[in-house]
Design a protein around this motif. Structure first.
Motif, PDB file in Angstrom:
ATOM      1  N   VAL A   1       0.870  -1.178   0.000  1.00  0.00           N
ATOM      2  CA  VAL A   1       0.000   0.000   0.000  1.00  0.00           C
ATOM      3  C   VAL A   1       0.903   1.223   0.000  1.00  0.00           C
ATOM      4  O   VAL A   1       1.690   1.426   0.931  1.00  0.00           O
ATOM      5  CB  VAL A   1      -0.924   0.034   1.226  1.00  0.00           C
ATOM      6  N   ALA A   2       0.821   2.027  -1.048  1.00  0.00           N
ATOM      7  CA  ALA A   2       1.655   3.218  -1.161  1.00  0.00           C
ATOM      8  C   ALA A   2       0.911   4.427  -0.612  1.00  0.00           C
ATOM      9  O   ALA A   2      -0.322   4.491  -0.664  1.00  0.00           O
ATOM     10  CB  ALA A   2       2.045   3.459  -2.617  1.00  0.00           C
ATOM     11  N   ILE A   3       1.675   5.380  -0.085  1.00  0.00           N
ATOM     12  CA  ILE A   3       1.071   6.616   0.401  1.00  0.00           C
ATOM     13  C   ILE A   3       1.962   7.788   0.034  1.00  0.00           C
ATOM     14  O   ILE A   3       3.171   7.757   0.234  1.00  0.00           O
ATOM     15  CB  ILE A   3       0.811   6.567   1.923  1.00  0.00           C
ATOM     16  N   MET A   4       1.344   8.788  -0.548  1.00  0.00           N
ATOM     17  CA  MET A   4       2.019  10.029  -0.929  1.00  0.00           C
ATOM     18  C   MET A   4       1.440  11.106  -0.015  1.00  0.00           C
ATOM     19  O   MET A   4       0.352  11.631  -0.259  1.00  0.00           O
ATOM     20  CB  MET A   4       1.733  10.344  -2.401  1.00  0.00           C
ATOM     21  N   GLY A   5       2.136  11.387   1.072  1.00  0.00           N
ATOM     22  CA  GLY A   5       1.547  12.282   2.047  1.00  0.00           C
ATOM     23  C   GLY A   5       2.558  13.056   2.858  1.00  0.00           C
ATOM     24  O   GLY A   5       3.741  12.705   2.926  1.00  0.00           O
ATOM     25  N   ALA A   6       2.064  14.107   3.486  1.00  0.00           N
ATOM     26  CA  ALA A   6       2.873  14.914   4.391  1.00  0.00           C
ATOM     27  C   ALA A   6       2.739  14.345   5.804  1.00  0.00           C
ATOM     28  O   ALA A   6       2.121  13.298   6.012  1.00  0.00           O
ATOM     29  CB  ALA A   6       2.410  16.373   4.337  1.00  0.00           C
ATOM     30  N   ASN A   7       3.314  15.039   6.775  1.00  0.00           N
ATOM     31  CA  ASN A   7       3.211  14.599   8.169  1.00  0.00           C
ATOM     32  C   ASN A   7       1.849  14.996   8.735  1.00  0.00           C
ATOM     33  O   ASN A   7       1.707  16.004   9.426  1.00  0.00           O
ATOM     34  CB  ASN A   7       4.329  15.226   9.006  1.00  0.00           C
ATOM     35  N   THR A   8       0.859  14.203   8.433  1.00  0.00           N
ATOM     36  CA  THR A   8      -0.510  14.443   8.878  1.00  0.00           C
ATOM     37  C   THR A   8      -0.993  13.236   9.671  1.00  0.00           C
ATOM     38  O   THR A   8      -0.359  12.170   9.644  1.00  0.00           O
ATOM     39  CB  THR A   8      -1.444  14.667   7.674  1.00  0.00           C
ATOM     40  N   PRO A   9      -2.114  13.351  10.383  1.00  0.00           N
ATOM     41  CA  PRO A   9      -2.643  12.189  11.106  1.00  0.00           C
ATOM     42  C   PRO A   9      -2.869  10.979  10.205  1.00  0.00           C
ATOM     43  O   PRO A   9      -2.684   9.837  10.634  1.00  0.00           O
ATOM     44  CB  PRO A   9      -3.964  12.714  11.681  1.00  0.00           C
TER      45      PRO A   9
END
Length: 237
Positions: A69-77
């Motif tokens: 499972v890939a995730i493209m994200g910032a430091n968020t909850p």
């Protein structure tokens, strides 16, 4: 005689995994703050519930043992929750470097055989271009950060909170049978060619986290600003 009737069983052996940290925190400090993100506030009990719901929702969508499972994200909850929820579902989390271009992101998605992508709307232009390059369809879930000051351009079939609503807060997750099971896939930035993949296992991630706590002389209930991007070794080092 020491090799007779002394095999590892639940009574004398527990696989090492970072997920045990979250379970214990929710049990011992359910009402203590866990995550602060702008106006959003969560307790350890709430975070554990959200993580279990995400793991359940992923399982219902066919994500399971050693799927990526890939995730493209910032430091968020959402990034924090996915770090626990993906391995809780038995899968492997691939946190993508948000500074890479579309070609490099496309390479990571294909090379890592991602079966689902969580992506923050902040990175929609890069992700949209990457998806056009991979030559196959990947289910996309949009992370809409209410604390971000940018326009939200969605790419997916649904958003993160709607995905959570599909899950069961009592999801009966378990630790991996083998602590050497992969927990995360990380890629280099590809400065000398295509990005290179590095695999962490549950045991290594657990021990690395413990060593940081010991080395830092971490006190009870520390409150700190998480500045290291979580796509760097998932924040465990």
């Amino acid at each position: 005689m020491y090799e007779q009737a002394l095999d590892a069983v639940r009574a004398n052996y527990t696989p090492l995994s970072p997920n045990t940290f979250l379970k214990r925190a929710a049990r011992v400090y359910p009402n203590h703050p866990s995550v602060v993100h702008g106006a959003k506030r969560f307790t350890w009990g709430e975070t554990y519930t959200r993580v279990r719901k995400l793991a359940s929702a992923l399982s219902k969508r066919g994500i399971g043992h050693l799927d990526t499972v890939a995730i493209m994200g910032a430091n968020t909850p959402e990034m924090y929750e996915a770090t626990f929820a993906v391995p809780m579902a038995g899968a492997v989390i691939n946190t993508l470097n948000v500074r890479l271009d579309a070609e490099a992101i496309a390479f990571c998605l294909n090379h890592g055989e991602a079966k689902l992508l969580l992506t923050d709307t902040e990175f929609a232009p890069t992700v949209k271009a990457a998806l056009a390059l991979i030559g196959r369809d990947i289910p996309v879930i949009d992370i809409v950060d209410s604390e971000a000051g940018h326009e939200h351009v969605t790419l997916g079939e649904t958003d993160y909170e709607s995905l959570l609503a599909e899950g069961d807060e009592d999801y009966p997750w378990d630790l991996p049978k083998d602590e050497w099971q992969a927990i995360s896939l990380n890629y280099t930035s590809g400065t000398t060619g295509d990005p290179k993949g590095v695999v962490y296992h549950h045991r290594g991630a657990y021990l690395n986290a413990v060593s940081n706590a010991v080395g830092w002389n971490m006190a009870h209930h520390p409150v700190y600003l998480w500045t290291l991007p979580m796509f760097h070794c998932n924040g465990w080092c």
